[in-house]
Design an enzyme around this catalytic site. Structure first.
Site, PDB file in Angstrom:
ATOM      1  N   ALA A 131     -26.197  30.100   2.265  1.00  0.00           N
ATOM      2  CA  ALA A 131     -25.472  30.330   3.763  1.00  0.00           C
ATOM      3  C   ALA A 131     -25.594  30.996   5.191  1.00  0.00           C
ATOM      4  CB  ALA A 131     -24.938  29.023   4.050  1.00  0.00           C
ATOM      5  N   ALA A 133     -24.371  32.662   7.764  1.00  0.00           N
ATOM      6  CA  ALA A 133     -24.568  32.373   9.876  1.00  0.00           C
ATOM      7  C   ALA A 133     -24.310  33.704  10.993  1.00  0.00           C
ATOM      8  CB  ALA A 133     -23.899  31.885  10.150  1.00  0.00           C
ATOM      9  N   SER A 134     -24.090  33.709  11.680  1.00  0.00           N
ATOM     10  CA  SER A 134     -24.361  34.957  12.876  1.00  0.00           C
ATOM     11  C   SER A 134     -22.754  35.490  12.423  1.00  0.00           C
ATOM     12  CB  SER A 134     -23.761  34.478  14.024  1.00  0.00           C
ATOM     13  OG  SER A 134     -23.178  33.940  14.487  1.00  0.00           O
ATOM     14  N   ALA A 136     -20.831  34.977   9.250  1.00  0.00           N
ATOM     15  CA  ALA A 136     -20.635  35.310   7.947  1.00  0.00           C
ATOM     16  C   ALA A 136     -21.532  34.820   7.159  1.00  0.00           C
ATOM     17  CB  ALA A 136     -18.872  34.390   8.109  1.00  0.00           C
ATOM     18  N   GLN A 137     -21.333  34.814   6.196  1.00  0.00           N
ATOM     19  CA  GLN A 137     -22.233  34.306   5.468  1.00  0.00           C
ATOM     20  C   GLN A 137     -21.469  33.463   4.101  1.00  0.00           C
ATOM     21  OE1 GLN A 137     -24.685  37.589   4.596  1.00  0.00           O
ATOM     22  NE2 GLN A 137     -24.096  37.598   2.412  1.00  0.00           N
ATOM     23  N   VAL A 138     -21.815  32.664   3.391  1.00  0.00           N
ATOM     24  CA  VAL A 138     -21.194  31.809   2.590  1.00  0.00           C
ATOM     25  C   VAL A 138     -21.953  31.761   1.269  1.00  0.00           C
ATOM     26  CG1 VAL A 138     -20.195  29.775   1.179  1.00  0.00           C
ATOM     27  CG2 VAL A 138     -20.561  30.601   4.456  1.00  0.00           C
ATOM     28  N   LYS A 152     -16.335  32.232   2.395  1.00  0.00           N
ATOM     29  CA  LYS A 152     -17.090  32.577   3.556  1.00  0.00           C
ATOM     30  C   LYS A 152     -16.866  33.967   3.559  1.00  0.00           C
ATOM     31  CE  LYS A 152     -17.590  30.899   8.090  1.00  0.00           C
ATOM     32  NZ  LYS A 152     -17.230  30.208   8.922  1.00  0.00           N
ATOM     33  N   ASP A 287     -19.012  20.670  16.094  1.00  0.00           N
ATOM     34  CA  ASP A 287     -19.944  21.175  15.822  1.00  0.00           C
ATOM     35  C   ASP A 287     -20.759  20.720  13.968  1.00  0.00           C
ATOM     36  OD1 ASP A 287     -22.518  22.207  15.963  1.00  0.00           O
ATOM     37  OD2 ASP A 287     -22.085  23.986  14.470  1.00  0.00           O
TER      38      ASP A 287
END
Length: 554
Positions: A131, A133-134, A136-138, A152, A287
């Site tokens: 995954a 995202a804007s 961070a990434q996982v 993360k 969210d």
């Protein structure tokens, strides 16, 4: 320290020009012209995207502008009181569309933060993110203990990029407020400041770790919800290590059926979990899109990604429950009262017109059963209407409304006969019962009496100041029609209460005289008229107290 528009332009000149070129490219150059930045526009780059709809152009523009603006879009998608529904639907597509950072840079970031080589902490660490995202990434990994985890990792250098973008956004917001009068109703500067605050909090992963811990404590003993553990020894401001949770996304209907789990039960369980967070805990996942809710093989619901959480106080919970109750009852007068209580009404608020609009909205659902009404959509429409009339709804209410809307949508997707009102009913009733309980009423009355006493102590000084000012100079009072209407509305409510109080007082005095005179027929040695008078005074007095508690003000 805030930057002026000129300082922001010179300090981040290159980035400023990049942003302006992208805005022009997607057909929004006219906004730049209105705020006085026409000199920075070079050529017409809009031709290539003319066939796209405005919401599509906004989404593509945010994607091209980079991580800060993607995150801005994701946060704006939680504000149905500010952004139209068609834009929200398009902006939602920003989720999970960000390319990942190379593994070498991620490894360097993890080792710098943990102060130890990655091989000494993890027996395996997948180089490809599952995954991105804007911010961070996982990555999936396995600790030396054999525990499966997800790590993360904040994108290297993202804080510097975000700081520059926030400076530019603040300068653009101030220009918009100055040069585009119709934008002021949305408070662009306030929105950017709210966004900046939320983003700064989200950049600190230890905050997310504490969010998980609090969420876990709240659901302790509730076996319908699973909350992962945080591994604090491998968590810092830029790295979060958390237990890996197995399961399928809540919108993967075929896989849920393959596991032999009832979709109806999952819909109801998920809805109860969200409603419990909102109405019982006052701390909720802000969210809850399908990617952040998993269904485990044992049938439990698991929430992931705790970066964006909502917090609401007890008073706000009561007001939300009251709003839902009166939407169900279709009481437009009480709905408008609640909106005025929770929101900040500007001078342009025309209460009479607002009430008519809410009435029209409710009449569209006349004759339908509660199950047929899209209650969350109706709530969002009410908030959007309030915003149009200049009533600023607190951000917590917007986040709360978005969470309810999302879980309602997921529930209907899982089970078409899903009835949100049926699930929400017990939570609303419990809050109403708590609100009108004697301990709570006593607390409110005690607080209001204390506030009234403090006001009375200040009153002589205030009257003295007004008297001195009148003696020294004339006082000019400007009345605007819309502001006067709100003043008249509040004055009318206060006057009604005052008259009501006088009637209750007169009843008590009159009844006391009847009992003292011992006149009329008797019951158990007491005058029947006196007993009836005291009962009536008690009922009316209790009704007045309920009215005070409903608004939270004297």
């Amino acid at each position: 320290m805030r930057l002026t528009q000129h300082n922001a332009i010179y300090l981040h000149a290159r980035r400023y020009r990049e942003i302006i070129n992208v805005i022009v490219k997607y057909g929004f150059g006219y906004l730049l012209e209105r705020i006085g930045l026409a000199r920075l526009i070079s050529g017409d780059k809009y031709r290539k995207v003319r066939r796209l709809t405005a919401p599509e152009r906004v989404r593509l523009m945010l994607e091209e502008l980079g991580p800060t603006f993607v995150k801005l879009g994701q946060i704006l998608a939680t504000r149905p009181d500010v952004i139209p529904p068609d834009y929200i639907e398009e902006i939602k597509k920003l989720h999970d569309r960000i390319p990942g950072v190379g593994f070498d840079r991620i490894k360097e970031q993890v080792e710098r933060e943990l102060g130890i080589r990655i091989e000494e902490v993890f027996s395996s660490f997948e180089p490809q993110p599952f995954a991105a995202a804007s911010i961070a990434q996982v990555h999936r990994a396995v600790l030396k203990s054999g525990q499966s985890v997800v790590v993360k990792v904040q994108r290297p250098g993202i804080e510097r990029v975000i700081k520059a973008d926030l400076d530019i956004l603040q300068s653009l917001a101030r220009l918009a407020e100055r040069h585009i009068p119709e934008s002021r109703i949305y408070d662009p500067v306030g929105l950017v400041e709210e966004f900046a605050h939320a983003l700064q909090r989200e950049l600190d992963f230890t905050r997310e770790g504490w969010n998980v811990e609090r969420f876990r404590r709240n659901f302790e003993g509730d076996y319908s919800v699973y909350v992962p553990r945080v591994f604090w020894e491998f968590t810092t401001r830029r790295v979060l290590t958390i237990e890996y949770v197995s399961g399928v996304r809540v919108d993967q209907l075929d896989k849920i059926e393959e596991m032999g789990i009832s979709r109806k039960k999952i819909a109801e369980k998920g809805a109860r979990a969200i409603l419990k967070q909102i109405f019982a805990h006052g701390f909720f996942h802000a969210d809850p899109h399908p990617g952040n809710i998993l269904v485990r093989p044992d049938g439990r619901i698991a929430f992931i990604d705790f970066g964006m959480m909502g917090r609401i106080d007890r008073y706000t919970r009561y007001k939300m429950a009251d709003l839902i109750k009166n939407v169900v009852k279709r009481d437009e007068e009480r709905i408008v009262d609640i909106l005025l209580d929770i929101g900040d009404a500007g001078r342009q608020c025309n209460i009479g017109e607002l009430q008519l609009d809410v009435q029209d909205m409710l009449e569209r659902y006349y004759g339908r059963t509660l199950k047929e009404i899209n209650m969350t959509g109706l709530l969002n429409e009410i908030f959007a209407t309030a915003n149009r009339y200049g009533i600023k709804i607190p951000p917590g209410f917007a986040l709360l409304s978005k969470a309810i809307l999302t879980i309602d949508g997921i529930g209907r997707q899982l089970y078409p006969e899903f009835d949100f009102i049926k699930i929400a009913g017990p939570f609303v009733k419990q809050l109403m019962k708590e609100r009108y309980s004697l301990p709570y009423m006593a607390r409110v009355l005690r607080a209001n009496l204390g506030e009234a006493a403090r006001s009375l102590l200040l009153l002589p000084d205030l009257i003295g100041e007004i008297y001195d000012k009148v003696k020294r100079e004339s006082i000019k009072i400007d009345f605007e029609y819309n502001g006067l209407e709100k003043f008249a509305f509040e004055l009318n409510r206060m006057t009604n209460r005052l008259v009501f109080s006088m009637i209750v007082a007169a009843l008590i005095i009159g009844t006391s005289l009847i009992i003292r005179s011992n006149a009329g027929p008797h019951l158990q040695g007491f005058p029947i008229m006196g007993i009836l008078g005291f009962v009536l005074a008690g009922v009316l007095g209790f009704g007045l107290l309920i009215s005070i508690i409903k608004t939270g003000i004297m």
